[in-house]
Design a protein around this motif. Structure first.
Motif, PDB file in Angstrom:
ATOM      1  N   PHE A  66      -6.767  -9.850  19.018  1.00 18.97           N
ATOM      2  CA  PHE A  66      -6.692  -7.854  18.402  1.00 18.97           C
ATOM      3  C   PHE A  66      -6.538  -8.311  16.879  1.00 18.97           C
ATOM      4  CE2 PHE A  66      -4.075  -8.423  22.514  1.00 18.97           C
ATOM      5  CZ  PHE A  66      -4.217  -7.538  22.717  1.00 18.97           C
ATOM      6  N   LEU A  67      -7.724  -7.749  16.296  1.00 21.12           N
ATOM      7  CA  LEU A  67      -8.254  -7.478  15.003  1.00 21.12           C
ATOM      8  C   LEU A  67      -7.155  -5.721  13.999  1.00 21.12           C
ATOM      9  CD1 LEU A  67     -11.446  -9.269  14.649  1.00 21.12           C
ATOM     10  CD2 LEU A  67      -9.341  -9.489  14.356  1.00 21.12           C
ATOM     11  N   PRO A  68      -7.149  -6.131  12.964  1.00 22.47           N
ATOM     12  CA  PRO A  68      -6.341  -4.518  12.051  1.00 22.47           C
ATOM     13  C   PRO A  68      -7.964  -3.785  12.224  1.00 22.47           C
ATOM     14  CG  PRO A  68      -6.527  -6.250  10.531  1.00 22.47           C
ATOM     15  CD  PRO A  68      -7.231  -7.109  11.829  1.00 22.47           C
ATOM     16  N   GLU A  69      -7.233  -2.751  11.678  1.00 22.33           N
ATOM     17  CA  GLU A  69      -8.694  -1.691  11.341  1.00 22.33           C
ATOM     18  C   GLU A  69      -9.007  -1.824  10.176  1.00 22.33           C
ATOM     19  OE1 GLU A  69      -9.008   3.500  11.747  1.00 22.33           O
ATOM     20  OE2 GLU A  69      -6.604   2.472  11.110  1.00 22.33           O
ATOM     21  N   PHE A  70     -10.325  -2.273  10.238  1.00 24.64           N
ATOM     22  CA  PHE A  70     -11.505  -1.942   8.739  1.00 24.64           C
ATOM     23  C   PHE A  70     -11.377  -3.355   8.853  1.00 24.64           C
ATOM     24  CE2 PHE A  70      -8.930   2.096   8.189  1.00 24.64           C
ATOM     25  CZ  PHE A  70     -10.062   3.172   8.427  1.00 24.64           C
ATOM     26  N   LYS A  95      -3.213  -8.376   2.632  1.00 21.75           N
ATOM     27  CA  LYS A  95      -4.257  -9.919   2.394  1.00 21.75           C
ATOM     28  C   LYS A  95      -4.876  -8.899   3.714  1.00 21.75           C
ATOM     29  CE  LYS A  95      -1.350 -14.044   2.852  1.00 21.75           C
ATOM     30  NZ  LYS A  95      -0.992 -14.747   3.823  1.00 21.75           N
ATOM     31  N   GLU A  96      -4.700  -7.703   4.085  1.00 21.65           N
ATOM     32  CA  GLU A  96      -5.851  -7.061   5.260  1.00 21.65           C
ATOM     33  C   GLU A  96      -6.961  -6.398   3.838  1.00 21.65           C
ATOM     34  OE1 GLU A  96      -5.964  -2.994   7.875  1.00 21.65           O
ATOM     35  OE2 GLU A  96      -4.373  -3.936   7.309  1.00 21.65           O
ATOM     36  N   VAL A  97      -6.241  -5.116   3.579  1.00 19.70           N
ATOM     37  CA  VAL A  97      -6.918  -5.214   2.186  1.00 19.70           C
ATOM     38  C   VAL A  97      -8.106  -5.842   1.438  1.00 19.70           C
ATOM     39  CG1 VAL A  97      -7.177  -2.575   0.435  1.00 19.70           C
ATOM     40  CG2 VAL A  97      -5.720  -2.754   2.305  1.00 19.70           C
ATOM     41  N   PHE A  98      -7.932  -6.855   1.092  1.00 17.36           N
ATOM     42  CA  PHE A  98      -8.015  -7.378  -0.543  1.00 17.36           C
ATOM     43  C   PHE A  98      -8.646  -8.796   0.284  1.00 17.36           C
ATOM     44  CE2 PHE A  98      -4.601  -4.623  -2.113  1.00 17.36           C
ATOM     45  CZ  PHE A  98      -5.668  -4.054  -3.061  1.00 17.36           C
ATOM     46  N   GLY A  99      -8.346  -9.715   0.790  1.00 20.53           N
ATOM     47  CA  GLY A  99      -8.822 -10.303   1.599  1.00 20.53           C
ATOM     48  C   GLY A  99      -8.583 -11.940   0.980  1.00 20.53           C
ATOM     49  N   PRO A 154       3.066 -18.754  -2.223  1.00 24.12           N
ATOM     50  CA  PRO A 154       2.274 -19.041  -1.223  1.00 24.12           C
ATOM     51  C   PRO A 154       3.183 -18.909  -0.145  1.00 24.12           C
ATOM     52  CG  PRO A 154       3.041 -20.466  -2.534  1.00 24.12           C
ATOM     53  CD  PRO A 154       3.469 -19.769  -3.478  1.00 24.12           C
ATOM     54  N   ASP A 155       4.652 -19.440   0.080  1.00 25.34           N
ATOM     55  CA  ASP A 155       4.723 -19.334   1.328  1.00 25.34           C
ATOM     56  C   ASP A 155       5.619 -18.057   2.041  1.00 25.34           C
ATOM     57  OD1 ASP A 155       3.441 -22.139   1.017  1.00 25.34           O
ATOM     58  OD2 ASP A 155       5.175 -22.644  -0.279  1.00 25.34           O
ATOM     59  N   ARG A 156       4.980 -17.356   1.779  1.00 20.54           N
ATOM     60  CA  ARG A 156       5.767 -16.045   2.476  1.00 20.54           C
ATOM     61  C   ARG A 156       4.602 -15.507   3.505  1.00 20.54           C
ATOM     62  NH1 ARG A 156       9.857 -13.875  -0.520  1.00 20.54           N
ATOM     63  NH2 ARG A 156       9.919 -11.789   0.377  1.00 20.54           N
ATOM     64  N   PRO A 157       6.140 -15.235   4.747  1.00 22.54           N
ATOM     65  CA  PRO A 157       5.417 -14.993   5.599  1.00 22.54           C
ATOM     66  C   PRO A 157       4.328 -13.517   5.948  1.00 22.54           C
ATOM     67  CG  PRO A 157       7.563 -14.751   6.600  1.00 22.54           C
ATOM     68  CD  PRO A 157       8.045 -15.528   4.578  1.00 22.54           C
ATOM     69  N   PRO A 158       3.428 -13.674   6.897  1.00 18.92           N
ATOM     70  CA  PRO A 158       3.300 -12.389   6.463  1.00 18.92           C
ATOM     71  C   PRO A 158       3.736 -11.104   6.590  1.00 18.92           C
ATOM     72  CG  PRO A 158       2.068 -13.575   8.368  1.00 18.92           C
ATOM     73  CD  PRO A 158       2.721 -13.951   7.670  1.00 18.92           C
ATOM     74  N   ALA A 183     -10.050   1.285   3.184  1.00 22.84           N
ATOM     75  CA  ALA A 183      -8.971   0.472   4.428  1.00 22.84           C
ATOM     76  C   ALA A 183      -8.575   1.832   4.699  1.00 22.84           C
ATOM     77  CB  ALA A 183      -8.548  -0.502   4.002  1.00 22.84           C
ATOM     78  N   GLY A 184      -8.665   3.297   4.213  1.00 25.53           N
ATOM     79  CA  GLY A 184      -8.249   4.219   4.623  1.00 25.53           C
ATOM     80  C   GLY A 184      -7.185   4.580   3.781  1.00 25.53           C
TER      81      GLY A 184
END
Length: 264
Positions: free
Chosen positions: A83-87, A189-193, A202-206, A230-231
């Motif tokens: 399962f991957l996010p859109e874009f 993270k989805e948008v900017f990778g 660095p250690d915060r969960p998604p 990314a819409g």
């Protein structure tokens, strides 16, 4: 219950395992890591001793791989589905990670999706023959899937410029030092990778939010392009400015802070 490694008396793995993958911390079950026989993680955590695996300063098992993309590897191990996010823009890199972790079925699925996306994005050969009347308008385009993740991302930057004593002189702009990104971790993270610098948080969960990330480049247009792809659409912006020197005999240094709010 803990897993005892064959041939290593007294060497066991805990049921709950902490991993450090490229600086990202993950906590998961041992059963998840060993869910796919003959995979790299299965071999590491069922055929090797805990003493044989590298660890970070806090005792977490360390893998020098892409920490952001590993979340999808872990999701696949949990559900045996992709399962991957859109874009999503990192399919080829994720396929490389799947090859490294010896997950051939995941690699095959990524390869098939990549091929189908390439076919869908190919323009028809007779596209140049379309008249303006037959060219699809923006209202005819397929809308974004209702199931895609919605949310807000705020992009901000601080800039400064100097205005000379001569009213006719051009303002001397200084380069923008840093572009900050605020929003939900997973969404940013989805948008900017990999262009997102996470070193300050660095250690915060998604599923948490951050206001400390910044980009590895300093051109606003690059950030806007990624958000548009990314819409996302700009919902609001605001800016403030202050002058550090009010002496009419000296150059005036102005400092401004601007924020742009995007939503999807």
């Amino acid at each position: 219950m803990a897993l005892t490694v064959p041939g290593t008396q007294g060497s066991t793995y805990p049921d709950i395992v902490e991993l450090n993958v490229g600086g990202q911390v993950y906590v998961t079950r041992l059963d998840t890591l060993t869910a796919v026989p003959d995979s790299l993680l299965w071999a590491k955590f069922s055929q090797s001793s805990p003493e044989d695996l590298p660890k970070d300063s806090k005792g977490r098992f360390f893998f020098d791989r892409d920490g952001f993309l590993f979340r999808y590897i872990l999701d696949y191990l949990r559900d045996s589905e992709l399962f991957l996010p859109e874009f999503f823009k990192e399919r080829r890199r994720l396929q490389k990670e799947a090859d490294f972790f010896r997950l051939p079925e995941l690699s095959r699925q990524l390869g098939e999706e990549d091929s189908s996306l390439a076919e869908d994005s190919a323009e028809p050969e007779d596209a140049e023959l379309l008249s303006p009347a037959t060219t699809p308008s923006s209202s005819d385009r397929t809308p974004r899937s209702p199931g895609s993740t919605s949310g807000y991302i705020t992009v901000g930057y601080r800039g400064s410029y100097t205005v000379g004593r001569d009213i006719q002189a051009d303002a001397k702009f200084r380069r923008v030092a840093r572009i900050t990104v605020c929003g939900k971790i997973a969404l940013t993270k989805e948008v900017f990778g990999d262009t997102l610098n996470e070193s300050r948080d660095p250690d915060r969960p998604p599923d948490k939010y951050t206001s400390r990330y910044y980009l590895k480049y300093n051109f606003l247009e690059q950030a806007f392009d990624r958000l548009a792809q990314a819409g996302f659409h700009m919902a609001a912006c605001s800016s403030t400015g202050t002058c550090a020197n009010n002496d009419p005999g000296e150059d005036r240094m102005w400092t401004s802070y601007t924020e742009y709010v995007f939503c999807r």
